[in-house]
Design an enzyme around this catalytic site. Sequence first.
Site, PDB file in Angstrom:
ATOM      1  N   SER A 100       0.820  -1.202   0.000  1.00  0.00           N
ATOM      2  CA  SER A 100       0.000   0.000   0.000  1.00  0.00           C
ATOM      3  C   SER A 100       0.857   1.256   0.000  1.00  0.00           C
ATOM      4  CB  SER A 100      -0.885   0.001   1.252  1.00  0.00           C
ATOM      5  OG  SER A 100      -1.556   1.237   1.382  1.00  0.00           O
TER       6      SER A 100
ATOM      7  N   TYR B  43      -0.768  -0.976   9.887  1.00  0.00           N
ATOM      8  CA  TYR B  43      -0.887  -1.303   8.467  1.00  0.00           C
ATOM      9  C   TYR B  43       0.247  -0.672   7.665  1.00  0.00           C
ATOM     10  CZ  TYR B  43      -2.989  -1.431   3.762  1.00  0.00           C
ATOM     11  OH  TYR B  43      -3.235  -1.617   2.437  1.00  0.00           O
TER      12      TYR B  43
END
Length: 164
Positions: free
Chosen positions: A148, A162
């Site tokens: 990401s 994350y």
Amino acid sequence: MNKLHGKRALVTAGAQGIGLAISRQLLAAGCDVFVHYRSSADAARGLEGEAAALGRRYASFAADLTVSAECDRLVNEAVAFLGGLDVLINNAGSLVARKSLAEGDDSFWTQVMALNFDSMRHVTRAAAPHLIAAAKTGGGASIVNLSSIAGRRGGAAGALAYAT
């Protein structure tokens, strides 16, 4: 001839979002595709008709990639169906939940790392011997690991685990 034509690909989380787009593109490029899914059974089955229309072999398999043994089982099923493995797309991952550093206890961090990092490591480890064999006999093999933009930009509030 397309460099991907006839290649055998495994796509984790390949039945939704970016993974679905990748699976479709691999099929269109002439790959036989094996898709992993966790909870997207209907979407995974939906690709069967698309693959058949393109004359490609396709199957899907449910697995919890936070469990090492299920990663091994996934790769074994993919290799058995495809007759080998040329391409591995590690796409599985998720924010899981937004939690600040103070809110994210050890259990939460373990869950996020198991899905976003350990799953890639376990699937790749299981696939490596098959990819090496393909590289030696079939003109090459590839591993593509997706991540990401949160890893570069930090994500929004609550995305520390994350983004890490």
